[in-house]
Design an enzyme around this catalytic site. Structure first.
Site, PDB file in Angstrom:
ATOM      1  N   CYS A  81       0.833  -1.207   0.000  1.00 48.61           N
ATOM      2  CA  CYS A  81       0.000   0.000   0.000  1.00 48.61           C
ATOM      3  C   CYS A  81       0.868   1.259   0.000  1.00 48.61           C
ATOM      4  CB  CYS A  81      -0.997  -0.051   1.155  1.00 48.61           C
ATOM      5  SG  CYS A  81      -2.424   0.998   0.850  1.00 48.61           S
ATOM      6  N   HIS A 171      -3.031  -4.908   2.154  1.00 52.19           N
ATOM      7  CA  HIS A 171      -2.303  -5.215   3.393  1.00 52.19           C
ATOM      8  C   HIS A 171      -2.436  -6.682   3.757  1.00 52.19           C
ATOM      9  CE1 HIS A 171      -1.829  -0.952   4.456  1.00 52.19           C
ATOM     10  NE2 HIS A 171      -3.024  -0.808   3.935  1.00 52.19           N
ATOM     11  N   GLU A 173      -0.357  -8.015   5.810  1.00 51.24           N
ATOM     12  CA  GLU A 173       0.170  -8.032   7.180  1.00 51.24           C
ATOM     13  C   GLU A 173      -0.907  -7.795   8.241  1.00 51.24           C
ATOM     14  OE1 GLU A 173       0.668  -5.710   4.924  1.00 51.24           O
ATOM     15  OE2 GLU A 173       0.327  -3.740   5.832  1.00 51.24           O
TER      16      GLU A 173
END
Ligand code: GLN
Length: 188
Positions: A81, A171, A173
């Site tokens: 991102c 994302h 993560e």
């Protein structure tokens, strides 16, 4: 095999989640805020967050040229991102920071925070669907000839690779998805 020291650019954004994802993928995460800390890592994640803030701080901490040099010397980098935005050659209506990947990016192209969404993506080189969380995500408007598109969502490239660089407009993560971190570690 010695344990890989996986750097995470820890200036702003969700760097703690990237550190956890690297740890889950079998590496030793190292927070990077200075050129000295960058020297000791084998790869680097540039997190999601606010690309304008990450850019300002990276300049203030004299990290721009050191990151560019390591990248050109082959260090694998994962940008998610905002991290993808700071790696891009061109930011439409804005300023590039690292100018390492030959893509043009339009920031916040899916709308506002409320227009955030999730999707399961087929990513080339990864053997299971990758859960993707898009939050004020950028759109890739142009892809250079050296760049390979590893995944698309509704016609837009969302995971791309150029040699040692891997970027995602979402994302992984944030939801414990470690496949892209594992993919990067295999490049070390
Ligand atoms: N919109 C942010 C930017 O332009 C990126 C958002 C994110 O990283 N989730 O930097």
């Amino acid at each position: 095999m010695p344990v890989v020291k996986a750097g995470v650019l820890a200036l702003q954004g969700d760097f703690r989640e990237h550190a956890r994802a690297f740890a889950d993928a079998g590496a030793t995460p190292v927070e990077v805020r200075t050129p000295e800390e960058l020297v000791g890592v084998d790869c680097l994640a540039i997190p999601g967050g606010e690309s304008t803030t990450i850019s300002k701080l990276a300049r203030a901490y004299d990290l721009v040229e050191p990151i560019r040099e390591r990248a050109r010397a082959g260090m694998p980098i994962l940008g998610t991102c905002a991290g993808m935005i700071v790696l891009a050659h061109e930011v439409i209506g804005g300023e590039p920071l690292l100018d390492l990947m030959d893509i043009a990016i339009r920031r916040n192209a899916y709308g506002r925070q409320v227009d955030s969404f999730e999707a399961d993506l087929v990513v080339e080189g990864i053997d299971h669907p990758v859960r993707a969380v898009f939050i004020r995500a950028p759109i890739v408007e142009r892809v250079g000839p050296a760049v390979r598109v590893l995944a698309e969502h509704e016609g837009h490239p969302v995971v791309l690779e150029q040699g040692n660089l891997v970027v995602a407009s979402f994302h992984p993560e944030l939801i414990g998805e470690t496949a892209l971190h594992g993919y990067l570690l295999r490049k070390v």
